[in-house]
Design a protein around this motif. Structure first.
Motif, PDB file in Angstrom:
ATOM      1  N   UNK A   8       0.841  -1.316   0.019  1.00 43.02           N
ATOM      2  CA  UNK A   8       0.033   0.072  -0.088  1.00 43.02           C
ATOM      3  C   UNK A   8       0.788   1.332  -0.032  1.00 43.02           C
ATOM      4  N   UNK A   9       2.155   1.046  -0.019  1.00 46.57           N
ATOM      5  CA  UNK A   9       2.880   2.469  -0.010  1.00 46.57           C
ATOM      6  C   UNK A   9       2.915   3.011  -1.533  1.00 46.57           C
ATOM      7  N   UNK A  10       3.579   4.073  -1.439  1.00 51.97           N
ATOM      8  CA  UNK A  10       3.672   4.784  -2.770  1.00 51.97           C
ATOM      9  C   UNK A  10       3.932   6.276  -2.748  1.00 51.97           C
ATOM     10  N   UNK A  11       3.755   7.198  -3.645  1.00 48.62           N
ATOM     11  CA  UNK A  11       3.952   8.579  -3.813  1.00 48.62           C
ATOM     12  C   UNK A  11       2.805   9.205  -3.771  1.00 48.62           C
ATOM     13  N   UNK A  12       2.672  10.175  -2.831  1.00 46.86           N
ATOM     14  CA  UNK A  12       1.283  10.978  -2.826  1.00 46.86           C
ATOM     15  C   UNK A  12       1.560  12.297  -2.635  1.00 46.86           C
ATOM     16  N   UNK A  13       0.578  13.205  -2.999  1.00 45.73           N
ATOM     17  CA  UNK A  13       0.919  14.646  -2.899  1.00 45.73           C
ATOM     18  C   UNK A  13       0.591  14.973  -1.521  1.00 45.73           C
ATOM     19  N   UNK A  81      -4.838   3.781   7.798  1.00 45.43           N
ATOM     20  CA  UNK A  81      -5.246   4.457   6.986  1.00 45.43           C
ATOM     21  C   UNK A  81      -4.855   5.989   7.018  1.00 45.43           C
ATOM     22  N   UNK A  82      -4.009   6.544   6.337  1.00 42.48           N
ATOM     23  CA  UNK A  82      -3.361   7.745   6.304  1.00 42.48           C
ATOM     24  C   UNK A  82      -3.951   9.036   5.622  1.00 42.48           C
ATOM     25  N   UNK A  83      -4.305   9.840   6.410  1.00 48.82           N
ATOM     26  CA  UNK A  83      -5.141  11.169   5.557  1.00 48.82           C
ATOM     27  C   UNK A  83      -4.240  12.331   6.028  1.00 48.82           C
ATOM     28  N   UNK A  84      -4.639  13.471   5.201  1.00 51.78           N
ATOM     29  CA  UNK A  84      -3.860  14.582   5.376  1.00 51.78           C
ATOM     30  C   UNK A  84      -2.293  14.444   5.587  1.00 51.78           C
ATOM     31  N   UNK A  85      -1.754  13.559   4.583  1.00 53.22           N
ATOM     32  CA  UNK A  85      -0.642  13.414   4.674  1.00 53.22           C
ATOM     33  C   UNK A  85       0.372  14.687   4.325  1.00 53.22           C
ATOM     34  N   UNK A  86       1.612  14.642   5.012  1.00 47.78           N
ATOM     35  CA  UNK A  86       2.403  15.736   5.226  1.00 47.78           C
ATOM     36  C   UNK A  86       3.577  15.132   4.570  1.00 47.78           C
ATOM     37  N   UNK A  87       4.841  16.067   4.199  1.00 46.94           N
ATOM     38  CA  UNK A  87       5.960  15.866   3.702  1.00 46.94           C
ATOM     39  C   UNK A  87       6.540  14.927   4.840  1.00 46.94           C
ATOM     40  N   UNK A  88       6.368  15.501   6.095  1.00 47.02           N
ATOM     41  CA  UNK A  88       7.453  14.769   7.123  1.00 47.02           C
ATOM     42  C   UNK A  88       6.998  13.482   7.566  1.00 47.02           C
ATOM     43  N   UNK A 106       7.732   1.919   1.401  1.00 42.62           N
ATOM     44  CA  UNK A 106       7.977   3.096   1.234  1.00 42.62           C
ATOM     45  C   UNK A 106       6.902   4.021   1.045  1.00 42.62           C
ATOM     46  N   UNK A 107       6.707   5.309   2.078  1.00 45.54           N
ATOM     47  CA  UNK A 107       5.693   6.298   1.790  1.00 45.54           C
ATOM     48  C   UNK A 107       6.324   7.552   1.483  1.00 45.54           C
ATOM     49  N   UNK A 108       5.840   8.124   0.387  1.00 47.77           N
ATOM     50  CA  UNK A 108       6.705   9.415   0.114  1.00 47.77           C
ATOM     51  C   UNK A 108       5.726  10.333  -0.070  1.00 47.77           C
ATOM     52  N   UNK A 109       5.670  11.590   0.621  1.00 46.03           N
ATOM     53  CA  UNK A 109       4.843  12.378   0.402  1.00 46.03           C
ATOM     54  C   UNK A 109       5.628  13.982  -0.135  1.00 46.03           C
TER      55      UNK A 109
END
Length: 111
Positions: A8-13, A81-88, A106-109
């Motif tokens: 479920x990881x990935x790149x998200x804005x 469940x991860x919402x309102x993701x931040x770069x940190x 890996x999770x990249x914001x």
């Protein structure tokens, strides 16, 4: 031998959402407290959230109100469940339970 497999990881804005999953397999006898940890580059691994077999949850302050941990005991699975993701929030996220670690996802914001 118990194995934990994350997905479920990935790149998200920034502001986006992701849902991590962790499935346990192998010789499992009874439920276990499950947890998600994360490790950012150059930082120590930190506990993000945990959930007991009965459903009691804890969260690190930085994710309270944004992340939700849940589990399905019949599937031997735990979710984040991860919402309102931040770069940190960018890090490798690890599932933990039954005294085992998953391989990490890996999770990249980033915009």
């Amino acid at each position: 031998q118990v194995q934990l497999v994350e997905s479920g990881g990935g790149l998200v804005q920034p502001g986006g959402s992701l849902r991590l999953s962790c499935a346990a397999s192998g010789s499992i006898f009874g439920p276990s407290t499950m947890a998600w940890y994360r490790q950012a580059p150059g930082k120590q691994r930190e506990l993000v959230a945990s959930i007991t077999s009965g459903g009691l949850t804890t969260y690190v302050d930085s994710v309270k109100g944004r992340f939700i941990i849940s589990r399905d005991n019949t599937k031997k699975a735990v979710y984040l469940q991860m919402n309102s993701l931040k770069p940190e929030d960018t890090a490798v996220y690890y599932c933990n339970g039954y005294n085992k670690w998953g391989q990490g996802t890996q999770v990249t914001v980033s915009s």
